[in-house]
Design an enzyme around this catalytic site. Structure first.
Site, short mmCIF file in Angstrom:
data_model
loop_
_atom_site.label_atom_id
_atom_site.label_comp_id
_atom_site.label_asym_id
_atom_site.label_seq_id
_atom_site.Cartn_x
_atom_site.Cartn_y
_atom_site.Cartn_z
N GLY A 189 0.70 -1.16 -0.01
CA GLY A 189 -0.01 -0.05 -0.03
C GLY A 189 0.78 1.26 0.04
O GLY A 189 2.04 1.20 -0.28
N ASP A 220 -8.84 -1.12 0.38
CA ASP A 220 -9.77 -0.09 0.73
C ASP A 220 -10.11 0.59 -0.55
O ASP A 220 -10.88 1.76 -0.72
CB ASP A 220 -9.20 1.09 1.87
CG ASP A 220 -9.37 0.24 3.15
OD1 ASP A 220 -10.06 -0.68 3.29
OD2 ASP A 220 -8.87 0.71 3.94
N MET A 263 -14.33 -3.15 5.81
CA MET A 263 -12.98 -2.43 6.03
C MET A 263 -13.42 -1.02 5.40
O MET A 263 -14.11 -0.98 4.40
CB MET A 263 -12.26 -3.17 5.26
CG MET A 263 -12.03 -4.48 6.15
SD MET A 263 -10.64 -5.25 5.30
CE MET A 263 -9.22 -4.65 6.18
N GLU A 319 -15.22 0.65 8.99
CA GLU A 319 -14.90 0.84 10.27
C GLU A 319 -14.27 2.21 10.48
O GLU A 319 -14.21 2.45 11.93
CB GLU A 319 -13.41 0.06 10.10
CG GLU A 319 -12.56 0.14 8.89
CD GLU A 319 -11.27 -0.87 9.24
OE1 GLU A 319 -11.06 -1.37 10.06
OE2 GLU A 319 -10.72 -1.02 7.99
N TYR A 376 -11.86 -9.59 8.40
CA TYR A 376 -10.72 -10.61 8.07
C TYR A 376 -11.22 -11.77 7.08
O TYR A 376 -10.17 -12.22 6.38
CB TYR A 376 -9.75 -11.04 9.29
CG TYR A 376 -9.33 -9.84 10.00
CD1 TYR A 376 -8.28 -9.02 9.39
CD2 TYR A 376 -9.91 -9.38 11.33
CE1 TYR A 376 -7.83 -8.01 10.31
CE2 TYR A 376 -9.28 -8.21 11.97
CZ TYR A 376 -8.13 -7.68 11.44
OH TYR A 376 -7.85 -6.55 12.18
N MET A 377 -12.33 -11.99 6.97
CA MET A 377 -12.61 -12.87 6.04
C MET A 377 -12.55 -12.41 4.70
O MET A 377 -12.28 -13.17 3.83
CB MET A 377 -14.09 -13.38 6.48
CG MET A 377 -14.38 -14.18 7.72
SD MET A 377 -16.07 -14.51 8.24
CE MET A 377 -16.55 -15.59 6.69
N ARG A 379 -10.60 -10.15 3.48
CA ARG A 379 -9.39 -9.93 2.81
C ARG A 379 -8.31 -10.84 3.07
O ARG A 379 -7.34 -10.92 2.20
CB ARG A 379 -8.55 -8.66 3.84
CG ARG A 379 -7.97 -9.19 5.14
CD ARG A 379 -7.45 -7.85 5.78
NE ARG A 379 -6.36 -8.51 6.82
CZ ARG A 379 -5.52 -7.71 7.55
NH1 ARG A 379 -5.26 -6.42 7.07
NH2 ARG A 379 -4.56 -8.27 8.14
#
Length: 477
Positions: A189, A220, A263, A319, A376-377, A379
């Site tokens: 990133g 994102d 996210m 988030e 987290y699922m 990503r």
């Protein structure tokens, strides 16, 4: 065209306001480098291609919509294979490193860099750096071959491992120099790309013939200039599962509410696109659009109205949304992760409690609320078909650029065409949802939610009201 600008910018100006923001080349600091014939012209896979190579003067416009008599504006060098290359295939020693958070498609990019170098350019020496930037000097390396990476695109995460922050640039370049590496592919990133820029500057200072190519990564979609980041399509698609579950839960009970946190620390693209794709969402809350809870026009009033209308509702919240409200009601924690990102508090859990407390105090409407956090699922899954194709194009564009001697660049699509972009352009700011743009208006229309712009009505000076000239939109149509 005439070169201009300081050492940090490589600019070329042309007619009608044309500006090329070019990327560095090895010949900028190592003169008289020999060139070689691009092996692609003898590659049987490309025998049917009418034009093997990209014209050296081809550029890609940053803005595709312009005024009739306006300036042509900023352009970037078009990505693709060049007729001449600056590396012999058997002399290339490449390395790949992944940094930062996980994202769908990381393994696909790794795979296609390895396979692209091998199958297009005959490069057989590729090294995988284990554990992010620090892996250059603190961990073992992995020898990468097409056979080794053959099935890795079917897995989530990164087979090379990753880490955040805390690296020593001098040690990294020492490792690159000691190992004889001459092509570095860095996937990560904005923080990672900033690190890549510093690594490039140190390599340039030492006068090394090493090409540094970045592949921008963020789930994102908050990297500027490029059309979108890889993994974003997969994230939006996977978010549908959580939204659908929330909708099923909500409509199965009287006054059911499903809250889904997605996210989006500073940019609400995943939440916005997932909401538009779903059509089951009643309210979408993102960091770019402030909202308030109580009073006329607030979120609580809207929830009550929607429950009376439909008997259930689904709320999607990014988030990073509502953090100002959260910090007022809870003790603010000014902590950061290793990459320098502010550690956010769980706004989904907080807003769920606030909604429950509000309706419990009202004692007029019993609600059933289910909170789902698939962060987290989303990503950690493998890339979908669309992102897999996109990752392939990114990897190949990076390879073509490095072989052609370009360095200190990142790659990505600009208005549908892949281009080489200076590092500073993708790290200078974050791409954010423009809430005065049409895409956000489409979302508001789709959900029929209020804009939550302000709890206080604005005072309009009618005496000075006049028609403003039309301006170009800088976003989606």
């Amino acid at each position: 065209m005439v070169d201009s600008g300081d050492s940090q910018m490589k600019l070329a100006n042309g007619d009608s306001g044309y500006v090329l923001e070019d990327v560095p080349h090895l010949t900028d600091y190592i003169p008289d480098l020999p060139t070689y014939t691009n092996p692609l012209q003898d590659n049987p896979s490309y025998s049917a291609v009418k034009q093997y190579f990209v014209n050296m003067d081809d550029t890609v416009s940053q803005k595709i919509v312009v005024h009739k008599n306006g300036p042509r504006g900023t352009h970037f060098r078009r990505a693709g294979p060049r007729q001449k290359v600056y590396f012999k295939s058997d002399e290339v020693y490449a390395c790949i490193v992944t940094c930062g958070g996980l994202c769908p498609g990381l393994n696909t990019v790794i795979r296609e860099i390895v396979c692209g170098l091998y199958h297009m350019y005959g490069v057989s020496k590729v090294l995988g750096i284990d554990g992010g930037y620090r892996g250059f000097y603190s961990k073992n390396t992995i020898s990468m071959t097409p056979k080794f990476v053959n099935d890795i695109h079917k897995r989530g995460g990164t087979i090379l491992g990753t880490s955040r922050g805390g690296h020593d640039t001098s040690k990294i370049v020492d490792s690159i120099q000691d190992r004889g590496i001459n092509q570095v592919y860095i996937i990560g990133g904005d923080g990672t790309q900033k690190g890549a820029a510093v690594i490039y500057e140190e390599i340039q200072r030492r006068g090394l013939k090493v090409a540094v190519a970045g592949i921008p990564k963020t789930i994102d979609n908050d990297i500027p200039v490029i059309d979108k980041s890889f993994g974003f399509d997969t994230a939006v698609e996977e978010a549908q599962r959580a939204i659908n579950a929330a909708h099923v839960e909500a409509e199965s009970t009287e006054n059911g509410i499903g809250v889904v946190k997605l996210m989006g620390r500073y940019s609400g693209f995943i939440a916005m696109y997932a909401t538009l794709a779903s059509r089951d969402v009643d309210c979408c809350l993102i960091p770019e659009s402030p909202f308030y809870l109580e009073g006329k026009g607030g979120l609580f009033e809207f929830i009550k109205k929607r429950l009376k209308e439909n008997g259930h509702m689904v709320i999607v919240i990014a988030e990073g949304a509502g953090q100002d409200l959260l910090s007022k009601s809870l003790q603010s924690m000014d902590q950061q992760d290793a990459s320098g990102n502010k550690l956010l508090q769980d706004v989904g859990l907080w807003i769920s409690h606030r909604i429950k407390d509000h309706f419990a105090k009202e004692n007029k409407m019993n609600i059933t609320l289910k909170y789902i956090d698939p962060t987290y699922m989303i990503r950690a899954i493998p890339a979908n078909a669309s992102d897999n194709v996109y990752c392939t194009l990114l990897a190949h564009s990076a390879i073509h650029g490095a072989m052609a001697g370009y360095t200190g660049f990142t790659v990505g699509p600009v208005n549908g065409r892949h281009a080489y972009i200076p590092f500073n352009r993708v790290t200078e700011k974050q791409n954010k949802v423009v809430i005065t743009d049409r895409m956000w208006a489409r979302l508001l229309s789709s959900t029929d939610q209020p804009s939550f712009m302000s709890p206080k009505p604005k005072v309009v000076n009618k005496a000075k009201k006049r028609e403003e000239p039309a301006t170009l939109l800088n976003g989606n149509i």
